[in-house]
Design a protein around this motif. Structure first.
Motif, PDB file in Angstrom:
ATOM      1  N   GLY A 169       0.837  -1.205   0.000  1.00  0.00           N
ATOM      2  CA  GLY A 169       0.000   0.000   0.000  1.00  0.00           C
ATOM      3  C   GLY A 169       0.864   1.246   0.000  1.00  0.00           C
ATOM      4  N   GLY A 170       1.899   1.213   0.816  1.00  0.00           N
ATOM      5  CA  GLY A 170       2.809   2.361   0.907  1.00  0.00           C
ATOM      6  C   GLY A 170       3.486   2.615  -0.425  1.00  0.00           C
ATOM      7  N   ALA A 171       3.925   1.507  -1.037  1.00  0.00           N
ATOM      8  CA  ALA A 171       4.585   1.641  -2.332  1.00  0.00           C
ATOM      9  C   ALA A 171       3.605   2.215  -3.348  1.00  0.00           C
ATOM     10  CB  ALA A 171       5.089   0.278  -2.803  1.00  0.00           C
ATOM     11  N   PHE A 172       2.347   1.731  -3.272  1.00  0.00           N
ATOM     12  CA  PHE A 172       1.337   2.200  -4.214  1.00  0.00           C
ATOM     13  C   PHE A 172       1.086   3.695  -4.033  1.00  0.00           C
ATOM     14  CE2 PHE A 172      -3.079   2.942  -5.512  1.00  0.00           C
ATOM     15  CZ  PHE A 172      -2.937   2.607  -6.845  1.00  0.00           C
ATOM     16  N   ILE A 173       0.992   4.088  -2.743  1.00  0.00           N
ATOM     17  CA  ILE A 173       0.765   5.515  -2.478  1.00  0.00           C
ATOM     18  C   ILE A 173       1.956   6.325  -2.993  1.00  0.00           C
ATOM     19  CG2 ILE A 173       0.566   7.257  -0.652  1.00  0.00           C
ATOM     20  CD1 ILE A 173      -1.101   5.149   0.894  1.00  0.00           C
ATOM     21  N   ALA A 174       3.160   5.761  -2.781  1.00  0.00           N
ATOM     22  CA  ALA A 174       4.353   6.467  -3.255  1.00  0.00           C
ATOM     23  C   ALA A 174       4.299   6.642  -4.769  1.00  0.00           C
ATOM     24  CB  ALA A 174       5.600   5.692  -2.858  1.00  0.00           C
ATOM     25  N   ILE A 175       3.784   5.615  -5.450  1.00  0.00           N
ATOM     26  CA  ILE A 175       3.695   5.707  -6.907  1.00  0.00           C
ATOM     27  C   ILE A 175       2.549   6.623  -7.307  1.00  0.00           C
ATOM     28  CG2 ILE A 175       3.148   4.401  -8.997  1.00  0.00           C
ATOM     29  CD1 ILE A 175       4.471   1.972  -7.534  1.00  0.00           C
ATOM     30  N   ALA A 176       1.420   6.468  -6.600  1.00  0.00           N
ATOM     31  CA  ALA A 176       0.208   7.158  -7.025  1.00  0.00           C
ATOM     32  C   ALA A 176       0.179   8.612  -6.572  1.00  0.00           C
ATOM     33  CB  ALA A 176      -1.022   6.424  -6.497  1.00  0.00           C
ATOM     34  N   TRP A 177       0.847   8.908  -5.469  1.00  0.00           N
ATOM     35  CA  TRP A 177       0.727  10.256  -4.926  1.00  0.00           C
ATOM     36  C   TRP A 177       1.518  11.263  -5.739  1.00  0.00           C
ATOM     37  CZ3 TRP A 177       3.949  13.932  -2.562  1.00  0.00           C
ATOM     38  CH2 TRP A 177       3.251  15.002  -1.961  1.00  0.00           C
ATOM     39  N   ARG A 178       0.867  12.347  -6.084  1.00  0.00           N
ATOM     40  CA  ARG A 178       1.550  13.427  -6.777  1.00  0.00           C
ATOM     41  C   ARG A 178       1.276  14.712  -6.007  1.00  0.00           C
ATOM     42  NH1 ARG A 178       3.210   9.787  -9.122  1.00  0.00           N
ATOM     43  NH2 ARG A 178       3.701   9.470 -11.298  1.00  0.00           N
ATOM     44  N   PRO A 179       2.300  15.515  -5.820  1.00  0.00           N
ATOM     45  CA  PRO A 179       2.075  16.736  -5.044  1.00  0.00           C
ATOM     46  C   PRO A 179       1.234  17.732  -5.829  1.00  0.00           C
ATOM     47  CG  PRO A 179       4.268  16.734  -5.985  1.00  0.00           C
ATOM     48  CD  PRO A 179       3.679  15.403  -6.309  1.00  0.00           C
TER      49      PRO A 179
END
Lengths: 162, 495
Positions: free
Chosen positions: B56-66
């Motif tokens: 999940g963390g990895a996904f958020i890291a990939i999916a999250w954009r500032p």
């Protein structure tokens, strides 16, 4: 073959490839629909087939078996004009008048399907019909006036409304 | 067979409130054994939770954009006129307006419904209006949207916006486009919410799509190819995003890269294949393709219609002769040189059409033998033939259907669309046009006509789904966008 025009069945003896317009004018003496371009580009020949506006100059008889055709003569009479007819008179929307029967028949098809049609919808719907005199603004006013009458009467404007 | 209950278990039964189920389990397996088993399970659960957190963390890291800070429009520098002009040309080549301008609406204010297999997506307002448009977007935010499909606030955009193509644009071209859009008339217009259902309305999922299908980064020229080819590739694959319609899509709505230009669909129309499987009865050559791209018409192929019509208008307006030639060079690489057989077949059609019909029959296919085709032929002869076999050029006559790609296409949809709604004339300029027959023909009559047209004007097997296509089109189940013809004057020049 048998042809239903303005609620009456007619037996006509013509080549089934004949365009409807010629049959209306030459065989049935219904001269409201006009010959304009013969190419479906001007709309002067517009009549209704099962409630849809069609170019009668391009529609051969052989596709019309069993369908109900309505011409401007089927809308109203001199004494008892239909809402569109009385509105066109009231707005003095005709100049030379050649396009008017087609305009009215397309407008009738539009309003019959959607009596609440907006000005923009009416404009878009009338696009296939041309008027070379340039009475477009009056034509639009007349159609909007008729739409108002059709809504108040709540009829799909078969006739009546003085 | 029942275990003996131990003393300890009896104690537990007496002092603890147990559900009947737990009690039965202890009776059956024993307290100690049950506890051991539960411990293992707990451990497993912990490991799984940990894994979930990591993934999940990895996904958020990939999916999250500032989010990129909004800029104040008044602080934006004045753009050079030549830069804006260049941007205007590029916007036309990319055909931004078709998706971002509603018919009759203010330019680039969005709100156009794009039906996709995943639901209806509405285009957004790309005028420089601060609240509802892109007025607060810095060039950085604009570039990120073009390259990565992320809006200024950091939300992932649906790939209905073809950033999988626009990602190839150079920084210079993106800067020109930015300049052009930033000096448009700002319009306040909010797009209706997309009609995409769960889970696809969860935008971070788009990050997963990008991971699979977005190859971000600018175009790298192929040093082995000519300059024209490379320029063509940059335009066709990037800005013009031809593959958006002409390449088939997979289950996830991504273009199938292995079947590039094998034909797709757009707005209720079939986009013909532009590779070796092109259905054009007369094979395309570079000269014909270039004429077609410039004018939307070629005597041996017919008229650009449906969603291709506004694209031709854009090309006419914005593409230089060199750009058109470059696009042609690149596309011809996919269409390929036709074999001698195909060329001969095409030429024989052209020759046959030149001969007045009284001298030789125009039949290409077997002709119809079924009752449908016989009935359809009568309709064709009475309704279509006078223009399509009249040997007059548009606007007074239509193309001989044995040359048109429609009857040889993979399905009946394009011919059906044109029969129903015709080819509406362009606004304000001369153009080809054809009246529609929507009110005049019944479902059965349409099926008959299409059956005949296929059997007479194509040597390919009968279309399989004519009835379904006609039914779904008449009922509105398949929505079709009808566009005005390209503004191409076909009127013969009088001597």
């Amino acid at each position: 073959m048998k042809l239903n025009v303005n609620g009456r069945d007619h037996e006509v003896e013509v080549d089934p490839e004949t365009p409807l317009l010629y049959v209306l004018r030459n065989e049935l003496a219904l001269n409201g629909a006009k010959f304009g371009c013969g190419l479906g580009q001007c709309g002067a020949c517009t009549v209704m087939v099962d409630g849809e506006a069609v170019f009668s100059c391009l529609t051969p008889l052989l596709v019309l078996e069993g369908k109900r055709i309505t011409t401007i003569e089927g809308l109203g009479t001199l004494e008892n004009p239909a809402p569109l007819q009385s509105s066109f008179i009231a707005e003095q929307a005709a100049q030379c008048g050649y396009c008017i029967a087609g305009m009215i028949m397309r407008a009738q098809a539009i309003l019959q399907k959607n009596p609440g049609a907006s000005s923009a919808e009416i404009r878009a719907g009338l696009e296939p019909n041309l008027c070379r005199c340039g009475t477009h603004m009056r034509i639009l006013r007349a159609v909007l006036r008729a739409a108002g009458q059709m809504r108040t009467v709540g009829s799909s404007a078969k006739r009546s409304v003085p | 067979m029942r275990r003996r209950i131990t003393q300890r278990e009896e104690h537990i039964f007496k002092n603890r409130l147990l559900t009947a189920g737990t009690r039965k389990a202890i009776e059956a397996f024993g307290y100690r054994e049950l506890r051991a088993a539960l411990r293992v399970e707990m451990k497993l659960l912990k490991v799984l939770t940990l894994l979930f957190v990591i993934v999940g963390g990895a996904f958020i890291a990939i999916a999250w954009r500032p989010s990129i800070a909004a800029v104040d429009l008044s602080s934006v520098q004045n753009f050079d006129a030549p830069l804006v002009k260049r941007g205007a040309q590029l916007a036309a080549l990319g055909n931004c307006t078709t998706c971002h301008t509603a018919p009759g609406g203010p330019p680039f204010a969005g709100g156009v419904a794009l039906p996709t297999p995943f639901g209806v997506i509405y285009s957004t307002n790309i005028t420089p209006e601060a609240e509802s448009g892109i007025g607060g977007w810095s060039e950085l935010a604009f570039r990120r949207a073009m390259r990565e499909g992320v809006d200024r606030e950091g939300r992932h955009l649906y790939p209905a916006f073809p950033y999988d193509h626009f990602t190839m644009l150079t920084d210079t071209d993106i800067a020109a486009l930015y300049a052009y859009f930033m000096v448009r008339e700002p319009v306040y217009a909010k797009a209706p919410p997309n009609e995409v259902s769960f889970p696809l309305n969860f935008r971070p999922l788009i990050a997963a799509w990008k991971l699979l299908f977005l190859h971000a980064g600018p175009y790298w020229p192929d040093p082995e190819q000519s300059d024209a080819w490379n320029r063509g590739a940059y335009l066709v694959e990037g800005l013009a995003h031809c593959g958006g319609c002409h390449t088939p899509r997979n289950t996830f709505g991504a273009e199938k890269s292995r079947r590039k230009f094998a034909g797709g669909d757009a707005e209720g129309w079939t986009a013909y294949a532009l590779d070796g499987s092109s259905p054009a009865p007369v094979p395309w050559d570079a000269e014909a393709l270039q004429i077609y791209l410039r004018s939307g018409w070629h005597d041996h192929h017919g008229l650009a219609r449906g969603p291709m019509a506004p694209i031709i208008d854009s090309l006419t307006e914005a593409a230089s002769a060199q750009d058109l030639q470059a696009m042609t060079v690149y596309l011809m690489g996919f269409l390929g040189e036709p074999g001698a057989e195909r060329r001969r077949a095409g030429q024989s059609r052209i020759d046959r059409v030149r001969i007045p019909p009284s001298l030789e029959s125009q039949t290409v296919g077997q002709g119809g033998t079924s009752q449908d085709a016989v009935d359809g032929e009568k309709i064709y002869q009475a309704t279509c033939a006078s223009c399509h076999e009249g040997h007059a050029r548009g606007p007074f006559g239509g193309i001989d259907l044995s040359l048109s790609t429609g009857p040889s296409g993979p399905d009946a949809r394009n011919v059906l669309n044109v029969v129903l709604w015709g080819l509406p004339p362009a606004e304000g300029v001369r153009s080809p046009s054809m009246p529609g027959f929507a009110g005049a023909l019944t479902q059965k009559q349409l099926v008959d006509l299409l059956t005949f047209v296929r059997s007479r004007f194509s040597d390919k097997p009968a279309w399989k789904q004519i009835e379904k296509d006609v039914r779904e089109t008449l009922s509105g189940q398949r929505s079709v966008m009808v566009h005005p013809s390209p503004g191409t004057d076909l009127t013969p020049v009088s001597e």
